[in-house]
Design an enzyme around this catalytic site. Structure first.
Site, PDB file in Angstrom:
ATOM      1  N   ASP A 182       7.364 -31.520  56.561  1.00 26.50           N
ATOM      2  CA  ASP A 182       7.371 -30.064  56.564  1.00 26.50           C
ATOM      3  C   ASP A 182       7.250 -29.586  55.126  1.00 26.50           C
ATOM      4  O   ASP A 182       8.086 -29.915  54.289  1.00 26.50           O
ATOM      5  CB  ASP A 182       8.673 -29.551  57.188  1.00 26.50           C
ATOM      6  CG  ASP A 182       8.734 -28.037  57.182  1.00 26.50           C
ATOM      7  OD1 ASP A 182       7.922 -27.416  57.871  1.00 26.50           O
ATOM      8  OD2 ASP A 182       9.589 -27.482  56.462  1.00 26.50           O
ATOM      9  N   GLU A 266       1.886 -29.878  59.397  1.00 31.44           N
ATOM     10  CA  GLU A 266       1.574 -28.582  59.960  1.00 31.44           C
ATOM     11  C   GLU A 266       0.190 -28.183  59.502  1.00 31.44           C
ATOM     12  O   GLU A 266      -0.191 -28.471  58.376  1.00 31.44           O
ATOM     13  CB  GLU A 266       2.560 -27.555  59.414  1.00 31.44           C
ATOM     14  CG  GLU A 266       3.442 -26.939  60.437  1.00 31.44           C
ATOM     15  CD  GLU A 266       4.490 -26.076  59.772  1.00 31.44           C
ATOM     16  OE1 GLU A 266       4.774 -25.016  60.303  1.00 31.44           O
ATOM     17  OE2 GLU A 266       5.019 -26.469  58.710  1.00 31.44           O
ATOM     18  N   ASP A 348      14.349 -27.075  57.603  1.00 28.97           N
ATOM     19  CA  ASP A 348      13.201 -27.908  57.232  1.00 28.97           C
ATOM     20  C   ASP A 348      13.242 -29.280  57.894  1.00 28.97           C
ATOM     21  O   ASP A 348      12.222 -29.804  58.349  1.00 28.97           O
ATOM     22  CB  ASP A 348      13.129 -28.066  55.708  1.00 28.97           C
ATOM     23  CG  ASP A 348      12.960 -26.727  55.008  1.00 28.97           C
ATOM     24  OD1 ASP A 348      12.415 -25.804  55.656  1.00 28.97           O
ATOM     25  OD2 ASP A 348      13.378 -26.597  53.851  1.00 28.97           O
TER      26      ASP A 348
END
Ligand SMILES: [Zn+2]
Length: 397
Positions: A182, A266, A348
């Site tokens: 992340d 992501e 996170d």
């Protein structure tokens, strides 16, 4: 497997070579601007301009109209017009904006080789056509066939970007480890194993100095020697900031590709996020787009797979224990508790866990796979491919 890698090497030219560089870069810039103006004129007149025709056109008139162009190698202006053709191609493919005119002091680069086998390396020296031997600050990192050499100026230094075609053996896969990464603003990256990688925050640390320097620059009289000196100082600071950021990203992406075989990330909409004024500086500081670019080419080299989650996948808002999602989770909330199962989450780390699960479920056979990134989102467009190498390594096609 054949790979094309780039190495950007700082040069240590003498005065005559510096002068030649500036002249060749000026010629390349002139050719680009001339061809762009001509392209627009022809298009407006209902004709169909092409880069090949424009190159022939310039060749026909340069002896008469621009005799100073003959002072530098002809590859410099020719390649500039070829690049313009590529820029228009990207524009028609909707991966880039309409080509713009180039400006002195910002766009100072030119192609320095004259085709195959016109460049020689000898330790920390490079021999370029017309110019001869030039000292380099480090030797070329790769052994292989040299494809092209672009010489460019950043701040007050000249660099050679060398692309080399190499024969690469993907190392045998040692582990099958899966990780979710992340990217964040508070920590550069959070891994699903709980590790937090702090970013250097190069820009933030230097921001005060940047502000002071640009203020001092704006107070200097235009055209004065002091203004030129202040501008050079500011440009050097910008370069150093970018070097620090680049270094941290290279260490992070190399580490990830060495340690893991499947990496879940992501699919950040970097452009969209940069439009968000509050976040823009922090995001630009972390260099998300650059992170993705480095990870993709290093994954190919190490034989890992990248699983990019859908842009709209709520990795932060979903509880990785029970899977229920929160409606809202403002960026300021770093810790939260799941309403469904009561688990306490670090924002996170929870997101990284979700990305890891998604990457694992994408059922990638990590070892022996071609190594190209696996996309879970069919609707996302590939990022625009830039032709010129950024700092460090890069791969194209
Ligand atoms: Zn839960």
């Amino acid at each position: 497997m054949n790979l094309i890698l780039g190495h950007k090497i700082a040069l240590d030219p003498n005065e005559a070579q510096r002068t030649y560089f500036a002249r060749a870069a000026g010629t390349a810039r002139f050719a680009w601007n001339w061809a762009l103006a001509e392209w627009r004129r022809q298009y407006a007149a209902g004709e169909k301009p092409t880069e090949a025709a424009l190159r022939r056109e310039l060749n026909a008139i340069k002896r008469e109209q621009f005799p100073w162009m003959l002072e530098v190698s002809k590859t410099a202006p020719q390649q500039a017009i070829k690049n313009l053709g590529d820029a228009f191609k990207r524009f028609f493919d909707h991966t880039a904006k309409y080509p713009r005119f180039k400006k002195k002091g910002i766009h100072d680069s030119f192609r320095a080789d004259n085709g195959a086998d016109t460049v020689t390396f000898d330790g920390k020296r490079i021999r370029l056509p017309v110019i001869g031997w030039i000292r380099m600050c480090e030797p070329l990192r790769f052994v292989g066939k040299v494809r092209s050499v672009m010489v460019s100026r950043v701040a007050d230094r000249w660099f050679a970007s060398v692309t080399v075609k190499i024969e690469h053996q993907v190392p045998a896969c040692e582990n099958q480890a899966v990780v979710g990464v992340d990217l964040g603003v508070s920590a550069l990256a959070t891994l699903s194993n709980g590790e937090k990688v702090e970013g250097p925050r190069a820009l933030r640390c230097s921001l005060k100095r940047l502000r002071r320097l640009s203020r001092s620059l704006s107070r200097k009289r235009k055209g004065s020697a002091n203004r030129r000196k202040a501008a050079a100082k500011l440009a050097r600071l910008h370069k150093s900031v970018s070097d620090i950021r680049q270094d941290a990203l290279h260490k992070l992406t190399t580490g990830l590709c060495r340690r893991f075989s499947v990496i879940g990330i992501e699919d950040l909409n970097v452009r969209g996020m940069l439009r968000n004024g509050k976040l823009a500086r922090a995001i630009a500081d972390c260099g998300f787009g650059e992170f993705r670019r480095q990870l993709e080419y290093k994954a190919v080299m190490h034989g890992c797979s990248i699983a990019a989650a859908d842009r709209w996948y709520p990795s932060s808002k979903t509880c990785h224990v029970c899977g229920c999602a929160k409606d809202k989770l403002p960026l300021s909330v770093r810790q939260w508790q799941c309403d469904g199962c009561g688990a306490e989450h670090d924002r996170d780390i929870n997101a990284a866990h979700n990305l890891e699960r998604l990457a694992a479920s994408s059922a990638v056979t990590a070892c022996g796979a071609e190594g190209s990134g696996v996309r879970l989102a069919p609707d996302t467009k590939p990022a625009a491919k830039k032709q010129e190498p950024v700092d460090g390594l890069f791969v194209h096609d």
